[in-house]
Design a protein around this motif. Sequence first.
Motif, PDB file in Angstrom:
ATOM      1  N   GLY A   1      13.432   0.911  -0.324  1.00 19.27           N
ATOM      2  CA  GLY A   1      14.453   2.131  -1.158  1.00 19.27           C
ATOM      3  C   GLY A   1      13.734   2.893  -1.902  1.00 19.27           C
ATOM      4  O   GLY A   1      14.755   3.566  -2.716  1.00 19.27           O
ATOM      5  N   VAL A   2      12.515   2.993  -1.988  1.00 17.28           N
ATOM      6  CA  VAL A   2      11.632   3.748  -3.080  1.00 17.28           C
ATOM      7  C   VAL A   2      10.823   4.541  -2.409  1.00 17.28           C
ATOM      8  O   VAL A   2      10.488   4.578  -1.593  1.00 17.28           O
ATOM      9  N   GLU A   3      10.247   5.792  -3.321  1.00 17.44           N
ATOM     10  CA  GLU A   3       9.482   6.592  -2.730  1.00 17.44           C
ATOM     11  C   GLU A   3       8.199   5.992  -2.163  1.00 17.44           C
ATOM     12  O   GLU A   3       7.629   5.344  -2.861  1.00 17.44           O
ATOM     13  N   GLU A   4       7.887   6.677  -1.170  1.00 21.25           N
ATOM     14  CA  GLU A   4       6.558   6.106  -0.759  1.00 21.25           C
ATOM     15  C   GLU A   4       5.314   7.161  -1.148  1.00 21.25           C
ATOM     16  O   GLU A   4       5.388   8.288  -1.409  1.00 21.25           O
ATOM     17  N   GLU A   5       4.427   6.161  -1.695  1.00 22.53           N
ATOM     18  CA  GLU A   5       3.231   7.074  -2.629  1.00 22.53           C
ATOM     19  C   GLU A   5       1.833   6.308  -1.910  1.00 22.53           C
ATOM     20  O   GLU A   5       1.769   5.009  -2.640  1.00 22.53           O
ATOM     21  N   LEU A   6       1.465   6.927  -1.222  1.00 23.33           N
ATOM     22  CA  LEU A   6      -0.040   6.529  -0.768  1.00 23.33           C
ATOM     23  C   LEU A   6      -0.997   7.033  -1.608  1.00 23.33           C
ATOM     24  O   LEU A   6      -1.816   7.470  -1.381  1.00 23.33           O
ATOM     25  N   LEU A   7      -1.268   6.053  -2.878  1.00 21.95           N
ATOM     26  CA  LEU A   7      -1.948   6.535  -3.748  1.00 21.95           C
ATOM     27  C   LEU A   7      -3.640   6.703  -3.270  1.00 21.95           C
ATOM     28  O   LEU A   7      -4.278   7.424  -3.686  1.00 21.95           O
ATOM     29  N   GLU A   8      -3.670   5.494  -2.751  1.00 20.75           N
ATOM     30  CA  GLU A   8      -5.410   5.240  -2.295  1.00 20.75           C
ATOM     31  C   GLU A   8      -5.735   6.463  -1.235  1.00 20.75           C
ATOM     32  O   GLU A   8      -7.013   6.907  -1.478  1.00 20.75           O
ATOM     33  N   ALA A   9      -4.955   6.794  -0.461  1.00 20.58           N
ATOM     34  CA  ALA A   9      -5.146   7.804   0.578  1.00 20.58           C
ATOM     35  C   ALA A   9      -5.193   9.195   0.068  1.00 20.58           C
ATOM     36  O   ALA A   9      -5.827   9.983   0.331  1.00 20.58           O
ATOM     37  N   LYS A  10      -4.663   9.453  -1.323  1.00 18.71           N
ATOM     38  CA  LYS A  10      -4.505  10.520  -2.060  1.00 18.71           C
ATOM     39  C   LYS A  10      -5.662  10.678  -3.270  1.00 18.71           C
ATOM     40  O   LYS A  10      -5.359  11.519  -4.022  1.00 18.71           O
ATOM     41  N   ARG A  11      -6.414   9.656  -3.183  1.00 14.82           N
ATOM     42  CA  ARG A  11      -7.085   9.566  -4.650  1.00 14.82           C
ATOM     43  C   ARG A  11      -8.027  10.862  -4.686  1.00 14.82           C
ATOM     44  O   ARG A  11      -8.061  11.175  -5.883  1.00 14.82           O
TER      45      ARG A  11
ATOM     46  N   ASP B   1       0.713  -1.111  -0.045  1.00 16.72           N
ATOM     47  CA  ASP B   1       0.066   0.052   0.000  1.00 16.72           C
ATOM     48  C   ASP B   1       0.846   1.157   0.100  1.00 16.72           C
ATOM     49  O   ASP B   1       0.410   2.314  -0.470  1.00 16.72           O
ATOM     50  N   SER B   2       2.025   1.103   0.670  1.00 14.10           N
ATOM     51  CA  SER B   2       3.050   2.272   0.518  1.00 14.10           C
ATOM     52  C   SER B   2       3.399   2.731  -0.666  1.00 14.10           C
ATOM     53  O   SER B   2       4.239   3.672  -1.272  1.00 14.10           O
ATOM     54  N   MET B   3       3.262   1.421  -1.695  1.00 17.38           N
ATOM     55  CA  MET B   3       3.822   1.869  -3.026  1.00 17.38           C
ATOM     56  C   MET B   3       2.785   1.939  -4.047  1.00 17.38           C
ATOM     57  O   MET B   3       2.839   2.005  -5.318  1.00 17.38           O
ATOM     58  N   GLY B   4       1.392   2.312  -3.291  1.00 18.70           N
ATOM     59  CA  GLY B   4       0.370   2.664  -4.263  1.00 18.70           C
ATOM     60  C   GLY B   4      -0.835   1.684  -4.657  1.00 18.70           C
ATOM     61  O   GLY B   4      -1.446   2.010  -5.511  1.00 18.70           O
ATOM     62  N   VAL B   5      -0.642   0.338  -4.009  1.00 17.49           N
ATOM     63  CA  VAL B   5      -1.664  -0.475  -4.447  1.00 17.49           C
ATOM     64  C   VAL B   5      -1.960  -1.234  -3.271  1.00 17.49           C
ATOM     65  O   VAL B   5      -1.142  -1.196  -2.256  1.00 17.49           O
TER      66      VAL B   5
ATOM     67  N   HIS C   1       0.477  -1.836   4.705  1.00 16.28           N
ATOM     68  CA  HIS C   1      -0.972  -2.510   4.306  1.00 16.28           C
ATOM     69  C   HIS C   1      -2.105  -1.504   4.758  1.00 16.28           C
ATOM     70  O   HIS C   1      -2.245  -0.368   4.383  1.00 16.28           O
ATOM     71  N   HIS C   2      -3.050  -2.143   5.641  1.00 19.60           N
ATOM     72  CA  HIS C   2      -4.089  -1.443   5.936  1.00 19.60           C
ATOM     73  C   HIS C   2      -3.672  -0.197   6.610  1.00 19.60           C
ATOM     74  O   HIS C   2      -4.344   1.210   6.581  1.00 19.60           O
ATOM     75  N   LEU C   3      -2.552  -0.117   7.411  1.00 18.87           N
ATOM     76  CA  LEU C   3      -2.060   1.054   8.160  1.00 18.87           C
ATOM     77  C   LEU C   3      -1.510   2.207   7.364  1.00 18.87           C
ATOM     78  O   LEU C   3      -2.004   3.437   7.487  1.00 18.87           O
ATOM     79  N   THR C   4      -1.096   1.765   5.938  1.00 21.59           N
ATOM     80  CA  THR C   4      -0.816   2.981   5.308  1.00 21.59           C
ATOM     81  C   THR C   4      -1.677   3.339   4.067  1.00 21.59           C
ATOM     82  O   THR C   4      -1.358   4.069   3.198  1.00 21.59           O
TER      83      THR C   4
ATOM     84  N   ARG D   1      -6.786   6.751 -12.862  1.00 20.52           N
ATOM     85  CA  ARG D   1      -6.101   5.912 -13.987  1.00 20.52           C
ATOM     86  C   ARG D   1      -4.530   5.669 -13.234  1.00 20.52           C
ATOM     87  O   ARG D   1      -3.768   4.931 -13.603  1.00 20.52           O
ATOM     88  N   VAL D   2      -4.086   6.848 -12.392  1.00 21.43           N
ATOM     89  CA  VAL D   2      -2.756   6.482 -11.913  1.00 21.43           C
ATOM     90  C   VAL D   2      -2.519   5.265 -11.083  1.00 21.43           C
ATOM     91  O   VAL D   2      -1.492   4.543 -10.997  1.00 21.43           O
ATOM     92  N   GLU D   3      -3.574   5.219 -10.085  1.00 24.21           N
ATOM     93  CA  GLU D   3      -3.708   3.837  -9.436  1.00 24.21           C
ATOM     94  C   GLU D   3      -3.853   2.517 -10.416  1.00 24.21           C
ATOM     95  O   GLU D   3      -3.364   1.767 -10.158  1.00 24.21           O
ATOM     96  N   ILE D   4      -4.603   2.632 -11.409  1.00 20.70           N
ATOM     97  CA  ILE D   4      -4.933   1.576 -12.203  1.00 20.70           C
ATOM     98  C   ILE D   4      -3.362   1.285 -12.954  1.00 20.70           C
ATOM     99  O   ILE D   4      -3.003   0.139 -13.375  1.00 20.70           O
ATOM    100  N   GLU D   5      -2.688   2.381 -13.299  1.00 18.29           N
ATOM    101  CA  GLU D   5      -1.523   1.946 -13.953  1.00 18.29           C
ATOM    102  C   GLU D   5      -0.373   1.432 -13.174  1.00 18.29           C
ATOM    103  O   GLU D   5       0.204   0.564 -13.291  1.00 18.29           O
ATOM    104  N   ARG D   6      -0.590   1.877 -11.755  1.00 17.92           N
ATOM    105  CA  ARG D   6       0.489   1.287 -10.875  1.00 17.92           C
ATOM    106  C   ARG D   6       0.140  -0.233 -10.563  1.00 17.92           C
ATOM    107  O   ARG D   6       0.912  -0.900 -10.315  1.00 17.92           O
TER     108      ARG D   6
END
Length: 288
Positions: free
Chosen positions: A269-279, A9-13, A235-238, A46-51
Amino acid sequence: MEIVPIAYDSMGVRSMATFLETKDVSILIDPGVSLAPKRYRLPPHRVEIERMNQKWEEIKGMMKRADLAIITHYHYDHHDPNEVEIFSGKKLLLKHPVEKINRSQMERAKFFLEQLKAVNVDIDYCDGKSYEIGKTVVEISDPVFHGADSRLGFVLEVYVDDGKKSFLFSSDVEGPNNAEQLAFMLEKSAQVVFIDGPMTYMLGYRFSQKSFQNSVENLKRLIAETEIKTLVIDHHLTRDLNWRERMQEVFKAAEQFGVEVESAAEFAGVEEELLEAKRAELYKMYKN
């Protein structure tokens, strides 16, 4: 031991797909990925779908490297019944499809097993079992609650020890918020622990304040009473943009005991992207 969080989830899915490799065996735990059908009353952007599509390709690529896969339960962010050919020629350790399982997951398990008949796969129901592969030990917990009770069914925790490093994967414990979930973690005392943290984005709605406090206290016990060096909570937390603020007590305990606490993205070692939380923000940023 190499530990690679592939999709989280911290990677956007929605996922906990994790790859492990020792000198004896390579393992992929929970090779699935999905998205929240609704968040802020909005469908996936669409950004989430692509991810999600990107992460599914990464999961399939890592499955080619794996000798075996472990599926801890039958939610679709942890397995995919529609592309079972990725398991061809592999050993597959599955949560038991009819014991300690709710109706929804039982139906999904039945469908998954039907699909698997089309491929060459070696299946074993692994609840509570232990496996020795060379010098690597893989131990599976007895089923524990998915969350605070049996409503969403049961999941399996996974422990792997190659003699030099030990790893524990909690699956969807949403905390851990009860003693049964914590017991396996305390017993195994792994150095690296990947936890599905408390469901704070639904605090006071589908996740009670009591469950949250239990989760915090149990994580503090895990830090104080085991040989843990790295705690990954995700996961649920992020799905909560403010997860670090919510978990300040855990961070303080970790600092006291010299334990690193981070998200799966940070561990990788990758950027944290909480895409669901930023929908909602994604819909404002992009016109389509």
